[in-house]
Design an enzyme around this catalytic site. Structure first.
Site: not given
Length: 295
Positions: A165, A170, A214-215, A256-257, A260
């Site tokens: 995702g 991001q 998370c990246l 999670h997304e 953001h």
């Protein structure tokens, strides 16, 4: 990321492997019969076989009776076999039902650097875009085709990172847009979902805790509590509104997304103990970023 369940298709192979393993385990354990009141140390072969069986049991969600039988053999305390494996078997059997999900959720993403077909890059904490307000996408933007182009490039970046995702902030685009594919497999494009102006309208009271990463926060992860299911309202790339209920793994990805889009980052949701554990790594990221970061 989530892997397909192939245990049913490979039942014959599992049975053959079981026969081989049981013989190997028998030869490694039989010499370990108790000769006194103290239990002998397990052999390296036994440890290796047990670990391998444990991983197989976890991958089957604890439902493969043949593997459970093999583990039970190594764990049994009758006839003087090593006692240490009895408690190990109990622990693995209890945890196996959730082990696969936990392992999937902490799969390490990678930084791909430059991605072919796009100039988008995943931003790392504490980049200000990760905390900035994200505006709703207008009907005019959807009609222009610009959002479709952005979504396509976001999928390119997501697959390159081996993620499941990605939210627009991001990659430095502060709009309420997110993409995901629960399989993480670019060949399974039918599973791709793009959500415009999403909104969670209902959360389940039931919650669970899984490890997330998370990246934007490389080199760290932590346990996050989230609702087991959610109900969502959103628009597709054509502006059509729709409603959807997400459960399990998909619900966690979405939450999670979605965080953001609200400027919320997963470390914000860690327990006090969890925050203390990741603090050294956060300090490193802040130092690497330099001035101008938004904590």
């Amino acid at each position: 990321k989530q892997q397909p369940n192939t245990s049913n298709n490979n039942s014959s192979n599992v049975y053959l492997l079981y026969q081989i393993l049981i013989i190997s385990i028998e030869y490694s354990i039989l010499p370990m019969r108790l000769s006194s009141s103290s239990s002998p140390s397990p052999s390296k072969t036994t440890i290796g076989m047990t670990a391998f069986l444990c991983s197989m049991l976890a991958s089957s969600g604890g439902k493969n009776s043949l593997i459970r039988t093999s583990l039970a053999f190594t764990a049994t305390n009758s006839n003087g076999y090593n006692r240490q494996f009895h408690s190990l078997f109990d622990s693995i059997s209890t945890a196996a039902g959730t082990a696969t999900t936990r392992l999937q959720s902490i799969t390490e993403e990678v930084d791909p650097g430059k991605v072919d077909g796009t100039d988008l890059r995943v931003l790392k904490y504490p980049h200000p875009s990760l905390r900035a307000e994200n505006v709703e996408i207008t009907e005019e933007e959807l009609k222009s085709g610009n959002i479709s182009k952005i979504a396509k490039e976001m999928f390119l970046v997501m697959y390159a990172t081996e993620g499941v995702g990605l939210a627009a902030p991001q990659v430095g685009i502060n709009k309420r847009l997110m993409v995901y594919n629960e399989s993480g497999d670019k060949t399974k494009w039918l599973k791709e979902v793009t959500m415009v102006n999403p909104k969670i309208v209902e959360f389940s009271d039931a919650k669970d805790v899984e490890t997330e990463g998370c990246l934007s926060f490389p080199g760290m992860n932590g346990d996050v509590e989230r609702s087991k299911w959610i109900k969502v309202e959103a628009q597709n790339l054509k502006g059509k509104k729709f409603k959807k209920k997400f459960k399990g793994w998909e619900a966690r990805i979405f939450q999670h997304e979605y965080d953001h889009l609200d400027g919320v980052l997963y470390p914000d949701r860690l327990t006090d103990e969890g925050k203390e554990e990741v603090k050294p790594r956060l300090d490193e990221l802040i130092q690497d970023f330099g001035e101008g970061g938004e904590l």
